[in-house]
Design a protein around this motif. Structure first.
Motif, PDB file in Angstrom:
ATOM      1  N   VAL A  54       0.863  -1.184   0.000  1.00  8.19           N
ATOM      2  CA  VAL A  54       0.000   0.000   0.000  1.00  8.19           C
ATOM      3  C   VAL A  54       0.896   1.228   0.000  1.00  8.19           C
ATOM      4  O   VAL A  54       1.890   1.288   0.741  1.00  8.19           O
ATOM      5  N   ALA A  55       0.557   2.210  -0.818  1.00  4.52           N
ATOM      6  CA  ALA A  55       1.342   3.457  -0.884  1.00  4.52           C
ATOM      7  C   ALA A  55       1.420   4.091   0.502  1.00  4.52           C
ATOM      8  O   ALA A  55       0.418   4.148   1.224  1.00  4.52           O
ATOM      9  N   PRO A  56       2.598   4.578   0.904  1.00  6.24           N
ATOM     10  CA  PRO A  56       2.800   5.072   2.273  1.00  6.24           C
ATOM     11  C   PRO A  56       1.777   6.097   2.740  1.00  6.24           C
ATOM     12  O   PRO A  56       1.284   6.024   3.867  1.00  6.24           O
ATOM     13  N   GLN A  57       1.405   7.050   1.895  1.00  6.93           N
ATOM     14  CA  GLN A  57       0.512   8.113   2.334  1.00  6.93           C
ATOM     15  C   GLN A  57      -0.948   7.662   2.470  1.00  6.93           C
ATOM     16  O   GLN A  57      -1.798   8.431   2.921  1.00  6.93           O
ATOM     17  N   TYR A  58      -1.223   6.401   2.105  1.00  6.01           N
ATOM     18  CA  TYR A  58      -2.593   5.873   2.200  1.00  6.01           C
ATOM     19  C   TYR A  58      -2.709   4.750   3.235  1.00  6.01           C
ATOM     20  O   TYR A  58      -3.726   4.068   3.292  1.00  6.01           O
ATOM     21  N   ARG A  59      -1.696   4.560   4.060  1.00  8.27           N
ATOM     22  CA  ARG A  59      -1.658   3.381   4.921  1.00  8.27           C
ATOM     23  C   ARG A  59      -2.536   3.468   6.165  1.00  8.27           C
ATOM     24  O   ARG A  59      -2.701   2.485   6.855  1.00  8.27           O
ATOM     25  N   LYS A  60      -3.099   4.614   6.475  1.00  8.71           N
ATOM     26  CA  LYS A  60      -3.962   4.726   7.646  1.00  8.71           C
ATOM     27  C   LYS A  60      -5.443   4.616   7.288  1.00  8.71           C
ATOM     28  O   LYS A  60      -6.317   4.871   8.117  1.00  8.71           O
ATOM     29  N   LEU A  61      -5.714   4.213   6.064  1.00 14.57           N
ATOM     30  CA  LEU A  61      -7.100   4.097   5.593  1.00 14.57           C
ATOM     31  C   LEU A  61      -7.630   2.665   5.659  1.00 14.57           C
ATOM     32  O   LEU A  61      -8.769   2.407   5.275  1.00 14.57           O
ATOM     33  N   GLY A  62      -6.815   1.726   6.118  1.00 19.04           N
ATOM     34  CA  GLY A  62      -7.262   0.336   6.209  1.00 19.04           C
ATOM     35  C   GLY A  62      -7.288  -0.403   4.884  1.00 19.04           C
ATOM     36  O   GLY A  62      -7.943  -1.440   4.752  1.00 19.04           O
ATOM     37  N   ILE A  63      -6.549   0.113   3.888  1.00 24.76           N
ATOM     38  CA  ILE A  63      -6.596  -0.480   2.552  1.00 24.76           C
ATOM     39  C   ILE A  63      -6.018  -1.892   2.543  1.00 24.76           C
ATOM     40  O   ILE A  63      -6.558  -2.798   1.898  1.00 24.76           O
ATOM     41  N   GLY A  64      -4.913  -2.099   3.278  1.00 26.20           N
ATOM     42  CA  GLY A  64      -4.332  -3.436   3.337  1.00 26.20           C
ATOM     43  C   GLY A  64      -5.313  -4.453   3.883  1.00 26.20           C
ATOM     44  O   GLY A  64      -5.424  -5.577   3.384  1.00 26.20           O
ATOM     45  N   LYS A  65      -6.049  -4.060   4.914  1.00 23.18           N
ATOM     46  CA  LYS A  65      -7.033  -4.971   5.516  1.00 23.18           C
ATOM     47  C   LYS A  65      -8.165  -5.275   4.539  1.00 23.18           C
ATOM     48  O   LYS A  65      -8.640  -6.411   4.459  1.00 23.18           O
ATOM     49  N   TRP A  66      -8.585  -4.275   3.766  1.00 29.96           N
ATOM     50  CA  TRP A  66      -9.647  -4.515   2.786  1.00 29.96           C
ATOM     51  C   TRP A  66      -9.167  -5.382   1.628  1.00 29.96           C
ATOM     52  O   TRP A  66      -9.925  -6.201   1.095  1.00 29.96           O
ATOM     53  N   LEU A  67      -7.920  -5.235   1.226  1.00 32.17           N
ATOM     54  CA  LEU A  67      -7.366  -6.136   0.208  1.00 32.17           C
ATOM     55  C   LEU A  67      -7.335  -7.572   0.735  1.00 32.17           C
ATOM     56  O   LEU A  67      -7.681  -8.517   0.025  1.00 32.17           O
ATOM     57  N   MET A  68      -6.911  -7.729   1.994  1.00 28.38           N
ATOM     58  CA  MET A  68      -6.882  -9.066   2.593  1.00 28.38           C
ATOM     59  C   MET A  68      -8.285  -9.654   2.655  1.00 28.38           C
ATOM     60  O   MET A  68      -8.504 -10.828   2.327  1.00 28.38           O
ATOM     61  N   GLN A  69      -9.256  -8.848   3.077  1.00 25.60           N
ATOM     62  CA  GLN A  69     -10.641  -9.318   3.137  1.00 25.60           C
ATOM     63  C   GLN A  69     -11.135  -9.749   1.758  1.00 25.60           C
ATOM     64  O   GLN A  69     -11.832 -10.762   1.617  1.00 25.60           O
ATOM     65  N   SER A  70     -10.733  -9.008   0.743  1.00 23.10           N
ATOM     66  CA  SER A  70     -11.143  -9.351  -0.623  1.00 23.10           C
ATOM     67  C   SER A  70     -10.544 -10.679  -1.061  1.00 23.10           C
ATOM     68  O   SER A  70     -11.198 -11.465  -1.767  1.00 23.10           O
ATOM     69  N   MET A  71      -9.307 -10.960  -0.625  1.00 20.19           N
ATOM     70  CA  MET A  71      -8.705 -12.244  -0.970  1.00 20.19           C
ATOM     71  C   MET A  71      -9.360 -13.382  -0.190  1.00 20.19           C
ATOM     72  O   MET A  71      -9.480 -14.508  -0.707  1.00 20.19           O
ATOM     73  N   TYR A  72      -9.835 -13.116   1.029  1.00 22.48           N
ATOM     74  CA  TYR A  72     -10.622 -14.120   1.746  1.00 22.48           C
ATOM     75  C   TYR A  72     -11.883 -14.455   0.949  1.00 22.48           C
ATOM     76  O   TYR A  72     -12.290 -15.622   0.861  1.00 22.48           O
ATOM     77  N   GLU A  73     -12.497 -13.433   0.390  1.00 21.18           N
ATOM     78  CA  GLU A  73     -13.691 -13.647  -0.430  1.00 21.18           C
ATOM     79  C   GLU A  73     -13.374 -14.516  -1.643  1.00 21.18           C
ATOM     80  O   GLU A  73     -14.178 -15.354  -2.063  1.00 21.18           O
ATOM     81  N   THR A  74     -12.180 -14.332  -2.206  1.00 24.17           N
ATOM     82  CA  THR A  74     -11.745 -15.171  -3.320  1.00 24.17           C
ATOM     83  C   THR A  74     -11.585 -16.618  -2.878  1.00 24.17           C
ATOM     84  O   THR A  74     -11.975 -17.557  -3.588  1.00 24.17           O
ATOM     85  N   VAL A  75     -11.016 -16.828  -1.684  1.00 23.02           N
ATOM     86  CA  VAL A  75     -10.884 -18.180  -1.129  1.00 23.02           C
ATOM     87  C   VAL A  75     -12.243 -18.847  -1.043  1.00 23.02           C
ATOM     88  O   VAL A  75     -12.431 -20.001  -1.473  1.00 23.02           O
ATOM     89  N   VAL A  76     -13.236 -18.131  -0.505  1.00 16.89           N
ATOM     90  CA  VAL A  76     -14.579 -18.686  -0.350  1.00 16.89           C
ATOM     91  C   VAL A  76     -15.216 -18.922  -1.716  1.00 16.89           C
ATOM     92  O   VAL A  76     -15.809 -19.986  -1.973  1.00 16.89           O
ATOM     93  N   HIS A  77     -15.104 -17.936  -2.602  1.00 22.39           N
ATOM     94  CA  HIS A  77     -15.710 -18.033  -3.930  1.00 22.39           C
ATOM     95  C   HIS A  77     -15.206 -19.252  -4.708  1.00 22.39           C
ATOM     96  O   HIS A  77     -15.986 -19.941  -5.377  1.00 22.39           O
ATOM     97  N   LEU A  78     -13.914 -19.544  -4.594  1.00 20.66           N
ATOM     98  CA  LEU A  78     -13.320 -20.662  -5.332  1.00 20.66           C
ATOM     99  C   LEU A  78     -13.413 -21.988  -4.571  1.00 20.66           C
ATOM    100  O   LEU A  78     -13.007 -23.022  -5.097  1.00 20.66           O
ATOM    101  N   GLY A  79     -13.931 -21.948  -3.361  1.00 19.36           N
ATOM    102  CA  GLY A  79     -14.067 -23.174  -2.577  1.00 19.36           C
ATOM    103  C   GLY A  79     -12.757 -23.734  -2.079  1.00 19.36           C
ATOM    104  O   GLY A  79     -12.631 -24.943  -1.851  1.00 19.36           O
TER     105      GLY A  79
END
Length: 221
Positions: A117-142
């Motif tokens: 995540v770009a340094p100036q955007y790191r306090k917005l929780g973007i890394g956590k939302w990317l991780m959550q999105s990859m969890y969704e991919t795990v579930v979607h693909l079974g």
């Protein structure tokens, strides 16, 4: 994948788009890597065009970027694997040096290649939302789980006092803080082991914590 949500750092409220990255994003993704990993980090370890081409052609579901106001401010890349001996691998061996040509479309594990995540955007929780999105991919693909080696950059300070597993135990209880492992714990991932020689990484004494998230909808047999 394509989704939008609002993120805030307590002052700003911004619209975040998380989507699959594509060919036209490659130059911006390389620029993001340069911003996230400036010198003395070697530039030959940033993504290159051949690696990014492999990501979007072999496993587009694992090629995610985060965008604010038309600017790519974060990315996360993964591949699908079948892990035989999960405790004896390196980042290079499991990710094919970042080219993911070993991607296995039948593998039961989504393995994290990279998250930034770009340094100036790191306090917005973007890394956590990317991780959550990859969890969704795990579930979607079974798939059974998400897995990946987490750097332990705080360990170097304690390497002469604690074994790696002791350090991770103390980070896991909140007694110590580690900028990478604590983040992963906050994202819901749990340590399942320590891998020696995972990366050439003096801050981590070349160790990584193997961090897992299990698909709660996948029944273990």
């Amino acid at each position: 994948m394509f989704k939008q949500l609002k993120v805030t750092d307590g002052h700003r409220m911004l619209t975040l788009t998380i989507r699959t990255y594509e060919l036209e994003d490659f130059e911006n993704l390389i620029a993001l890597q340069a911003e996230c990993f400036p010198p003395p980090f070697p530039s030959d370890l940033w993504w290159n065009l051949d690696q990014l081409t492999e990501h979007v052609s072999r496993f587009p579901e694992g090629a995610l970027c985060a965008e604010i106001d038309g600017r790519i401010v974060g990315s996360m890349t993964a591949l699908r694997v079948a892990m035989e001996d999960e405790m004896s691998h390196t980042w290079a061996s499991v990710t094919d040096d970042g080219y993911i040509r070993n991607h296995d479309s039948e593998g039961d594990t989504i393995y994290v290649v990279d998250l930034c995540v770009a340094p100036q955007y790191r306090k917005l929780g973007i890394g956590k939302w990317l991780m959550q999105s990859m969890y969704e991919t795990v579930v979607h693909l079974g798939c059974r789980r998400l897995l990946g080696g987490g750097r332990m950059p705080g360990y170097g300070e304690y390497a002469d006092k604690l074994e790696p597993w002791q350090y991770i135990d103390r980070v896991s209880t909140g007694e110590l803080y580690d900028p990478v492992i604590t983040f992963m714990l906050r994202c819901g991932r749990l340590p399942i082991g320590i891998v020696a020689g995972y990366l050439e990484d003096e801050q981590s004494a070349h160790y990584a914590a193997l961090m897992e998230w299990r698909n709660p909808f996948k029944v273990e047999r």
